[in-house]
Design an enzyme around this catalytic site. Structure first.
Site, short mmCIF file in Angstrom:
data_model
loop_
_atom_site.label_atom_id
_atom_site.label_comp_id
_atom_site.label_asym_id
_atom_site.label_seq_id
_atom_site.Cartn_x
_atom_site.Cartn_y
_atom_site.Cartn_z
N CYS A 1 -2.16 3.55 12.05
CA CYS A 1 -1.81 4.98 12.08
C CYS A 1 -0.32 5.18 12.41
O CYS A 1 0.28 6.17 12.01
CB CYS A 1 -2.70 5.78 13.01
SG CYS A 1 -2.56 5.37 14.75
N TYR A 2 0.28 4.19 13.10
CA TYR A 2 1.72 4.31 13.38
C TYR A 2 2.56 4.10 12.13
O TYR A 2 3.77 4.31 12.15
CB TYR A 2 2.14 3.34 14.49
CG TYR A 2 1.46 3.65 15.80
CD1 TYR A 2 1.55 4.93 16.34
CD2 TYR A 2 0.69 2.71 16.46
CE1 TYR A 2 0.89 5.25 17.52
CE2 TYR A 2 0.03 3.01 17.64
CZ TYR A 2 0.13 4.29 18.16
OH TYR A 2 -0.52 4.61 19.32
N ARG B 1 4.16 1.92 21.11
CA ARG B 1 4.99 1.87 22.32
C ARG B 1 5.20 0.43 22.77
O ARG B 1 4.51 -0.49 22.30
CB ARG B 1 4.41 2.72 23.46
CG ARG B 1 2.95 2.50 23.74
CD ARG B 1 2.47 3.48 24.81
NE ARG B 1 1.02 3.54 24.82
CZ ARG B 1 0.30 3.66 25.92
NH1 ARG B 1 0.89 3.70 27.10
NH2 ARG B 1 -1.01 3.73 25.85
N HIS C 1 6.38 7.35 23.32
CA HIS C 1 5.23 7.00 22.49
C HIS C 1 5.50 7.46 21.05
O HIS C 1 6.09 8.53 20.83
CB HIS C 1 3.97 7.69 23.04
CG HIS C 1 2.71 7.20 22.39
ND1 HIS C 1 2.33 7.60 21.14
CD2 HIS C 1 1.78 6.33 22.82
CE1 HIS C 1 1.19 6.99 20.81
NE2 HIS C 1 0.84 6.21 21.82
N HIS D 1 -7.31 7.10 10.21
CA HIS D 1 -6.46 5.97 9.82
C HIS D 1 -6.23 5.93 8.31
O HIS D 1 -5.20 5.45 7.85
CB HIS D 1 -7.04 4.65 10.35
CG HIS D 1 -6.83 4.50 11.82
ND1 HIS D 1 -7.76 4.90 12.75
CD2 HIS D 1 -5.76 4.06 12.52
CE1 HIS D 1 -7.27 4.69 13.96
NE2 HIS D 1 -6.06 4.19 13.86
N ASP E 1 -7.41 0.74 11.61
CA ASP E 1 -6.32 0.46 12.56
C ASP E 1 -5.86 -0.99 12.42
O ASP E 1 -4.70 -1.29 12.13
CB ASP E 1 -6.89 0.82 13.95
CG ASP E 1 -6.24 0.16 15.15
OD1 ASP E 1 -5.42 -0.74 14.99
OD2 ASP E 1 -6.58 0.55 16.29
N ASP F 1 -11.81 4.73 9.14
CA ASP F 1 -12.09 6.13 9.51
C ASP F 1 -11.13 7.06 8.79
O ASP F 1 -10.16 6.62 8.19
CB ASP F 1 -12.04 6.33 11.04
CG ASP F 1 -10.66 6.07 11.61
OD1 ASP F 1 -9.74 6.82 11.26
OD2 ASP F 1 -10.49 5.11 12.39
N ASP G 1 -0.91 -0.91 14.92
CA ASP G 1 -2.01 -0.01 14.56
C ASP G 1 -1.56 0.73 13.30
O ASP G 1 -0.45 1.27 13.26
CB ASP G 1 -2.26 0.96 15.73
CG ASP G 1 -3.34 1.99 15.47
OD1 ASP G 1 -3.69 2.21 14.29
OD2 ASP G 1 -3.82 2.60 16.45
N LYS H 1 2.60 -2.69 23.31
CA LYS H 1 1.27 -2.34 22.80
C LYS H 1 1.11 -2.94 21.40
O LYS H 1 2.01 -3.57 20.87
CB LYS H 1 1.07 -0.82 22.80
CG LYS H 1 1.11 -0.19 24.17
CD LYS H 1 0.01 -0.65 25.14
CE LYS H 1 -1.38 -0.37 24.74
NZ LYS H 1 -1.99 0.75 25.40
C1 FPP Z 1 -3.25 6.51 21.05
O1 FPP Z 1 -2.71 6.23 22.26
C2 FPP Z 1 -2.71 7.79 20.52
C3 FPP Z 1 -2.66 7.92 19.24
C4 FPP Z 1 -3.08 6.84 18.34
C5 FPP Z 1 -2.21 9.23 18.63
C6 FPP Z 1 -0.78 9.48 18.82
C7 FPP Z 1 -0.34 10.61 18.01
C8 FPP Z 1 0.21 11.71 18.50
C9 FPP Z 1 0.43 11.96 19.96
C10 FPP Z 1 0.72 12.73 17.52
C11 FPP Z 1 -0.20 13.88 17.40
C12 FPP Z 1 0.29 14.78 16.37
C13 FPP Z 1 -0.10 16.02 16.16
C14 FPP Z 1 0.46 16.72 15.01
C15 FPP Z 1 -1.04 16.77 17.02
P1 FPP Z 1 -3.25 4.90 22.90
O2 FPP Z 1 -2.73 4.79 24.28
O3 FPP Z 1 -4.73 4.83 22.75
O4 FPP Z 1 -2.67 3.83 21.89
P2 FPP Z 1 -1.51 2.77 22.04
O5 FPP Z 1 -2.08 1.66 22.83
O6 FPP Z 1 -1.21 2.38 20.63
O7 FPP Z 1 -0.36 3.46 22.70
ZN ZN Z 2 -4.53 4.25 15.34
#
Ligand code: FPP
Ligand code: ZN
Length: 448
Positions: A326-327, A318, A272, A380, A370, A377, A324, A321
């Site tokens: 934030c990536y 990933r 991820h 993001h 996003d 927000d 977004d 998916k």
């Molecule tokens: C969403 O997963 C998860 C996120 C958008 C955040 C991921 C970020 C981290 C794990 C890094 C955290 C960093 C620190 C410093 C604590 P999802 O399954 O909802 O989204 P997807 O479908 O895009 O995978």
């Molecule tokens: Zn996001």
């Protein structure tokens, strides 16, 4: 040559229809169209052109909820590209958005973020500083009040650091809120507070260390690459890393790389972008030179570059998916890191990512979201602005000062005259100037 079906087709002008499901084109035509060669061959080498084009990969005939969501997303993204042809950065709107969010009472929906006060403050204050301030009057008028920020953060510190920093008043210490709290104190340059709590924080972080080299997020909590990264950031910024702290850390991280090439949160789970960022950034906090013994760099590179969508221009977190914003940081910050690791430049299409951020994720009233259909927000907004910074600079390792960790040795070259962001350190998630001030402070204090 065999024909293939285009799932959706770029509309060159805003009035054209985005979705041409029934159009059949030859592979040659599809490739030419995708690269824009039918319009102007010089565009191929241009670094300031992006037009969403149909993916070159043949559309699968297999349909599922996942493929449907991808198709729906492509459609709303194309719509957004067509509605927003301009790459304008809405400077005033973003500064006003950040300032309002910091000073106005929060809407009731935010009560669910009660354990995230320190995160929210970091996201907003950092957003303000990542923006390059051209209008000095506006930036002076709306700058966050450092005393208010530092006083609020101080109230979340437990037992002078011995209990970590919580997500709010009276909350137990948590590795992520400690990371965010420390970053806010660096952003307000309150090194006096950091000096006072760093011995306590060291004790607390070490109390969360597991025999296998990982760290727990909090007492009785889970351990994953996030906690390793947070512990390393805090300890490195405060100059409190010891040999005991480092035992087993890298070996545990190495185990988190998956067969896909990216990193999972813990060994044996799914790669991820968020966890990959934490792992890759951690190597830059552990090493002085870009050699990564236990890491499959080619496989990681392939996985990272596969996160960029041809049509959207933005990044996913990933396999299979959705894009977004934030990536743009979690994966986007890996762009300079993997370019340094592979000694290669421009492994990603930075302009395409910048286009996604400015034409799709940017909110007309300030802040970033996003993707279309989602609300703007704080989270993001911060990671989009830092992602934009990753697109606006080429980052390299300084060749002098080889005794210093890689995380402290970046230098950034702007790719254009009119950048909208400050050069941002991809490992700490802070504008570079704050990292060097903090490093300078503790280096001077400790004599190393
Ligand atoms: C969403 O997963 C998860 C996120 C958008 C955040 C991921 C970020 C981290 C794990 C890094 C955290 C960093 C620190 C410093 C604590 P999802 O399954 O909802 O989204 P997807 O479908 O895009 O995978
Ligand atoms: Zn996001």
């Amino acid at each position: 040559m065999e024909n293939q079906k285009r799932r959706s087709e770029t509309a060159p002008d805003a009035s054209a229809k985005a979705n041409d499901d029934d159009e059949w084109v030859s592979t040659d035509d599809a490739i030419e169209g995708a690269l824009g060669l039918d319009d102007d061959p010089s565009k191929l080498n241009s670094d300031n052109w992006f037009e969403p084009t149909a993916p070159l990969m043949e559309a699968s005939t297999y349909h599922s909820e996942t493929t449907q969501l991808q198709q729906d997303t492509e459609e709303v993204v194309i719509e957004s590209y067509n509605e927003h042809p301009s790459m304008e950065f809405l400077y005033e709107r973003h500064v006003q958005y950040v300032s309002l969010c910091l000073t106005r009472p929060m809407p009731s929906a935010y009560t669910m973020l009660d354990a995230n006060h320190s995160w929210m403050v970091y996201w907003l204050v950092n957003s303000f500083h990542v923006i390059k301030h051209r209008d000095s009057e506006l930036s002076k008028e709306l700058a966050p009040d450092d005393d208010v920020i530092a006083n609020a953060t101080e109230a979340w510190i437990n037992d002078d650091g011995k209990g970590g920093i919580g997500g709010g008043v009276g909350q137990i210490g948590h590795m992520a809120s400690t990371y965010a709290g420390v970053l806010s104190l660096v952003l307000t340059r309150r090194f006096d507070i950091l000096e006072r709590i760093r011995t306590g924080l060291y004790e607390w972080v070490m109390s969360l260390k597991n025999p296998n080299g990982s760290f727990k997020m909090h007492h009785n909590g889970e351990a994953d690459t996030r906690s390793t990264y947070c512990a390393l950031v805090v300890a490195t910024l405060l100059n409190i890393v010891t040999d005991e702290f480092l035992v087993g850390v890298e070996a545990w991280l190495d185990q988190c790389q998956t067969f896909e090439g990216g990193f999972a949160g813990v060994p044996g789970t799914e790669a991820h972008g968020g966890y990959t960022y934490c792992a890759l950034a951690s190597y830059f906090l552990l090493h002085k030179e870009p050699t990564f013994k236990g890491l499959d760099v080619p496989n990681l590179t392939r996985w990272l570059v596969s996160r960029q969508f041809q049509l959207e221009g933005g990044l996913s977190g990933r396999t299979n998916k959705l894009v977004d914003a934030c990536y743009s940081f979690w994966v986007g910050a890996a762009i300079p890191l993997i370019e340094i690791a592979t000694k290669t430049e421009q492994l990603f299409n930075r302009y395409a990512l910048k286009s996604y951020l400015l034409r799709v994720a940017q909110n007309s009233r300030g802040g970033f979201k996003d993707k279309p259909g989602k609300s703007v927000d704080f989270y993001h907004t911060n990671y989009s602005l830092m992602g934009l910074s990753m697109c606006e600079y080429l980052t390299k390792l300084k060749t002098d000062d080889a005794n210093e960790l890689m995380a402290f040795r970046f230098h950034h070259e702007p790719l254009a005259d009119d950048v909208h962001t400050e050069a941002t350190n991809p490992v700490f998630g802070l504008p570079e100037v704050f990292v060097s001030d903090c490093r300078g402070h503790f280096q001077q204090l400790d004599g190393h």
